[in-house]
Design a protein around this motif. Sequence first.
Motif, PDB file in Angstrom:
ATOM      1  N   CYS A  11      -0.294  -8.240  -5.885  1.00 28.84           N
ATOM      2  CA  CYS A  11      -0.960  -7.010  -6.261  1.00 28.84           C
ATOM      3  C   CYS A  11       0.027  -6.346  -7.382  1.00 28.84           C
ATOM      4  O   CYS A  11      -0.416  -5.556  -8.127  1.00 28.84           O
TER       5      CYS A  11
ATOM      6  N   ILE B 279      -0.248   0.448   2.002  1.00 28.48           N
ATOM      7  CA  ILE B 279      -0.265  -1.131   2.423  1.00 28.48           C
ATOM      8  C   ILE B 279       0.345  -0.918   3.793  1.00 28.48           C
ATOM      9  O   ILE B 279       1.670  -0.597   4.187  1.00 28.48           O
TER      10      ILE B 279
ATOM     11  N   CYS C 127      -5.654  -8.666  -3.013  1.00 23.60           N
ATOM     12  CA  CYS C 127      -4.864  -8.964  -1.818  1.00 23.60           C
ATOM     13  C   CYS C 127      -5.648  -9.948  -0.882  1.00 23.60           C
ATOM     14  O   CYS C 127      -6.699  -9.752  -0.266  1.00 23.60           O
TER      15      CYS C 127
ATOM     16  N   CYS D  51      -4.783  -5.971   3.275  1.00 22.21           N
ATOM     17  CA  CYS D  51      -3.973  -4.941   4.167  1.00 22.21           C
ATOM     18  C   CYS D  51      -3.709  -3.598   3.188  1.00 22.21           C
ATOM     19  O   CYS D  51      -3.108  -2.742   3.758  1.00 22.21           O
TER      20      CYS D  51
ATOM     21  N   CYS E 265       3.149 -11.402  -0.789  1.00 23.98           N
ATOM     22  CA  CYS E 265       2.773 -12.512  -1.802  1.00 23.98           C
ATOM     23  C   CYS E 265       3.081 -12.056  -3.277  1.00 23.98           C
ATOM     24  O   CYS E 265       3.288 -12.666  -4.244  1.00 23.98           O
ATOM     25  N   GLY E 266       3.189 -10.706  -3.252  1.00 26.99           N
ATOM     26  CA  GLY E 266       3.345 -10.078  -4.487  1.00 26.99           C
ATOM     27  C   GLY E 266       2.332 -10.363  -5.681  1.00 26.99           C
ATOM     28  O   GLY E 266       2.332  -9.805  -6.754  1.00 26.99           O
TER      29      GLY E 266
ATOM     30  N   TYR F 139       5.581  -5.300   0.583  1.00 24.44           N
ATOM     31  CA  TYR F 139       5.308  -4.277  -0.692  1.00 24.44           C
ATOM     32  C   TYR F 139       4.966  -3.000  -0.153  1.00 24.44           C
ATOM     33  O   TYR F 139       4.206  -2.996   0.954  1.00 24.44           O
TER      34      TYR F 139
HETATM   35 FE1  SF4 Z   1      -1.617  -7.693  -0.340  1.00 25.59          FE
HETATM   36 FE2  SF4 Z   1       0.187  -9.668  -1.191  1.00 25.59          FE
HETATM   37 FE3  SF4 Z   1       0.127  -6.979  -2.157  1.00 25.59          FE
HETATM   38 FE4  SF4 Z   1       1.122  -7.536   0.266  1.00 25.59          FE
HETATM   39  S1  SF4 Z   1       2.134  -8.361  -1.659  1.00 25.59           S
HETATM   40  S2  SF4 Z   1      -0.097  -5.981  -0.145  1.00 25.59           S
HETATM   41  S3  SF4 Z   1      -0.226  -9.262   0.823  1.00 25.59           S
HETATM   42  S4  SF4 Z   1      -1.429  -8.464  -2.434  1.00 25.59           S
END
Ligand code: SF4
Length: 76
Positions: free
Chosen positions: A45, A34, A20, A24, A42-43, A2
């Motif tokens: 955020c 990021i 998160c 990251c 993971c999505g 992301y």
């Molecule tokens: Fe963090 Fe998940 Fe968002 Fe990636 S998708 S920046 S791992 S919260």
Amino acid sequence: TYVVTDNCIACKYTDCVEVCPVDCFYEGENFLAIHPDECIDCGVCEPECPADAIRPDTEPDMEKWVELNRKYAELW
Ligand code: SF4
């Protein structure tokens, strides 16, 4: 991965950083980034962002944002 895009500029919310699981997000003065190698996709955020600035890199024309996020994540 992301990526954080332009709607993040000067956004004062950091809800995304808090959720998160791998920490990251890197925080600059006016923008978050990021790290694309640390993001586990993971999505969680994405819906937390009130500015709709977090997008998956599977959307069109995201390469420049991935590189910008990488550049700033490594700088900060
Ligand atoms: Fe963090 Fe998940 Fe968002 Fe990636 S998708 S920046 S791992 S919260």
